[in-house]
Design a protein around this motif. Structure first.
Motif, short mmCIF file in Angstrom:
data_model
loop_
_atom_site.label_atom_id
_atom_site.label_comp_id
_atom_site.label_asym_id
_atom_site.label_seq_id
_atom_site.Cartn_x
_atom_site.Cartn_y
_atom_site.Cartn_z
N ARG A 192 0.86 -1.20 0.00
CA ARG A 192 0.00 0.00 0.00
C ARG A 192 0.89 1.24 0.00
O ARG A 192 1.56 1.53 1.00
CB ARG A 192 -0.93 0.03 1.21
N VAL B 176 2.03 5.18 0.14
CA VAL B 176 1.59 6.39 0.84
C VAL B 176 1.17 7.42 -0.21
O VAL B 176 1.91 7.72 -1.14
CB VAL B 176 2.73 6.96 1.71
N ALA C 176 -0.30 10.59 0.64
CA ALA C 176 -0.20 11.98 1.09
C ALA C 176 0.43 12.00 2.47
O ALA C 176 0.27 11.06 3.26
CB ALA C 176 -1.56 12.65 1.13
N TYR D 37 -0.64 10.87 7.68
CA TYR D 37 -0.40 10.38 6.33
C TYR D 37 -1.63 9.62 5.83
O TYR D 37 -2.52 9.25 6.61
CB TYR D 37 0.83 9.47 6.28
N THR D 38 -1.66 9.42 4.52
CA THR D 38 -2.75 8.68 3.89
C THR D 38 -2.20 7.47 3.17
O THR D 38 -1.27 7.59 2.36
CB THR D 38 -3.51 9.58 2.89
N ASP E 196 -4.56 6.24 -2.56
CA ASP E 196 -4.79 7.48 -3.29
C ASP E 196 -5.81 8.35 -2.55
O ASP E 196 -6.96 7.93 -2.35
CB ASP E 196 -5.30 7.16 -4.70
N PRO E 197 -5.42 9.56 -2.13
CA PRO E 197 -6.38 10.42 -1.41
C PRO E 197 -7.63 10.73 -2.21
O PRO E 197 -8.69 11.01 -1.64
CB PRO E 197 -5.57 11.70 -1.14
N ALA F 237 -11.46 8.11 -1.94
CA ALA F 237 -11.79 8.14 -0.51
C ALA F 237 -12.24 6.77 0.01
O ALA F 237 -12.00 6.44 1.17
CB ALA F 237 -12.87 9.18 -0.26
N ALA G 67 -8.89 4.81 0.55
CA ALA G 67 -7.78 5.49 1.20
C ALA G 67 -8.00 5.53 2.70
O ALA G 67 -9.13 5.65 3.18
CB ALA G 67 -7.64 6.91 0.65
N THR G 68 -6.91 5.39 3.44
CA THR G 68 -6.97 5.41 4.91
C THR G 68 -6.13 6.56 5.44
O THR G 68 -4.93 6.62 5.18
CB THR G 68 -6.45 4.09 5.50
N VAL G 69 -6.76 7.47 6.15
CA VAL G 69 -6.05 8.60 6.75
C VAL G 69 -5.65 8.22 8.17
O VAL G 69 -6.49 7.79 8.97
CB VAL G 69 -6.93 9.86 6.77
N VAL G 70 -4.37 8.35 8.47
CA VAL G 70 -3.85 7.96 9.78
C VAL G 70 -3.26 9.18 10.49
O VAL G 70 -2.29 9.77 10.01
CB VAL G 70 -2.76 6.88 9.64
#
Length: 435
Positions: free
Chosen positions: A236, A238, A240, A246-247, A250-251, A254, A257-260
């Motif tokens: 996977r 990164v 962003a 980080y994401t 692909d941002p 949605a 994509a996983t925003v952490v």
């Protein structure tokens, strides 16, 4: 050395390639000017130990002037090259000075590559210099301090979330050491947090970590990382990185994509050649490395050589890796080529001898691949330690590193946990140390 009529060799870069070439020319009938924008030689394979408070900067670095103090045909110049005139055979320095050369060696190394996302550099620092290491150390240690002072559970969790992007040797070493710091070094030192609850993730876009190692060793390395408490995420990329975290993915997508939220993201995913290669009118590869000829000279300019991470060299259909042993061998080869030319002898082609790959993962955990002979675990760790101590420059450095490692082994302590310096680029909404 003004007025000296000997063949003048200008070497740019005091790293492995430049220093090994300089020392190999100690008895040659040449005069050498070694130029570097820093005054020290750095043993880069142990730089992550400075970044994670295991060693101090002087443990893995030594002043170039001190190293070369007994070599009378060398003049060390602190400066930065900003232009090369191959026709006139001169290099111009940023301070306005210039030097004429008979032979030029460019060995200025590599820098960070963010794959077109240079804006990530501020929030995901890489590790190439002592300045980088000290900045990363500050960020890591301050993250625990911020978590200790934080009252919001979500914000505290973000401060205790660490991510290392890139599953090569540097990324593996950083991730494993961060997990050890959290679970052992900082144990019992905080009152409001348990550092062992810190989350350390190693993010690799490819299918496995340590892709340059055999697949079996790669799998063993991942298992050793997981035993240390590192969460390994493969396959996977990164998408962003910013000051908040980080994401993964692909941002723009949605749904996938996983925003952490993570306040400490470290970059170990890619390198690019030094910008110095762009000063030459020579073909370069996608990473900016100069495509050299078989003897490491620049096409059309036999008096200019390139070595180390700045050189793009193919051998048996594969690229020569950008590792310290390759840079050393290139530097020694260039010195031999200069000697051969001065003696009117033919210059042989460069041939890289691969002595194997080594990567440490944590305390008593490492993987070693030496010409098909594979080791992992405790024996590999001892092999890795012996090899790195042996190649350190200077008896003092070797002794100090051995003492520090022996102490860390028995106590789990890291003596270099002093926070100093100033914050970079304050932000109105995010604590400046997250940037």
């Amino acid at each position: 050395m003004s007025g000296d009529t000997r063949h003048h060799v200008v070497i740019v870069g005091g790293g492995f390639g430049g220093l090994w070439a300089t020392r190999a020319l100690a008895s040659a009938a040449v005069r050498i000017t070694l130029i570097d924008r820093r005054n020290h030689h750095l043993f880069q394979p142990l730089l992550y130990q400075v970044a994670t408070a295991g060693l101090s900067a002087p443990d893995i670095a030594a002043p170039l002037r001190h190293i070369l103090r007994d070599q009378r045909n060398v003049e060390v110049r602190l400066g930065e090259v900003e232009a090369i005139d191959a026709r006139a055979r001169t290099v111009r320095l940023a301070d306005g000075g210039s030097l004429a050369y008979d032979t030029l060696l460019l060995a200025s190394g590599a820098t960070h590559a963010y794959f077109g996302h240079d804006d990530w550099a501020e929030d995901a620092p890489g590790l190439k210099t002592l300045d980088d290491a000290l900045h990363i150390r500050r960020r890591v240690l301050l993250a625990f301090e911020r978590a200790e002072a934080c009252t919001d559970p979500d914000e505290r969790a973000a401060w205790l979330d660490f991510a290392v992007v890139g599953g090569g040797p540097t990324g593996v070493e950083l991730a494993g050491t961060l997990a050890e710091i959290a679970r052992h070094t900082l144990r019992h030192e905080f009152r409001n947090i348990d550092p062992a609850h810190a989350r350390v993730r190693l993010l690799e876009a490819g299918p496995r970590v340590l892709s340059s190692f055999p697949e079996a060793l790669s799998a063993k390395a991942q298992r050793q990382l997981e035993r240390l408490g590192v969460e390994v995420v493969t396959g996977r990329p990164v998408g962003a990185i910013d000051a908040r975290g980080y994401t993964l993915g692909d941002p723009a997508d949605a749904a996938n994509a996983t925003v952490v939220p993570a306040r400490t993201v470290l970059w170990a995913a890619g390198v690019a050649a030094s910008p110095l290669g762009a000063l030459l009118d020579a073909p370069r590869d996608r990473a900016g490395r100069v495509r050299v000829q078989a003897d490491l000279s620049v096409p059309g300019h036999p008096e200019i050589f390139v070595a180390g991470d700045l050189a793009s060299v193919q051998q048996d259909g594969k690229p020569v890796p950008g590792v310290a042993p390759a840079a050393k061998q290139m530097g020694a080869h260039v010195a031999a080529a200069i000697r051969a030319r001065l003696a009117g002898k033919p210059v042989p082609a460069f041939r890289y001898r691969d002595f194997g790959n080594l990567a440490t993962i944590g305390r008593m955990a490492a993987v070693v691949d030496v010409r098909g002979f594979a080791l992992s675990g405790v024996l590999a760790w001892w092999f890795w330690l012996a090899a790195h101590v042996f190649f350190l420059i200077g008896f003092r450095n070797r002794l100090i590193v051995l003492i520090n490692w022996a102490w860390a082994y028995w106590s789990y302590q890291r003596h270099a946990r002093i926070i100093f310096g100033v914050d970079r680029a304050p932000d109105a909404t995010v604590d400046s140390d997250a940037r």
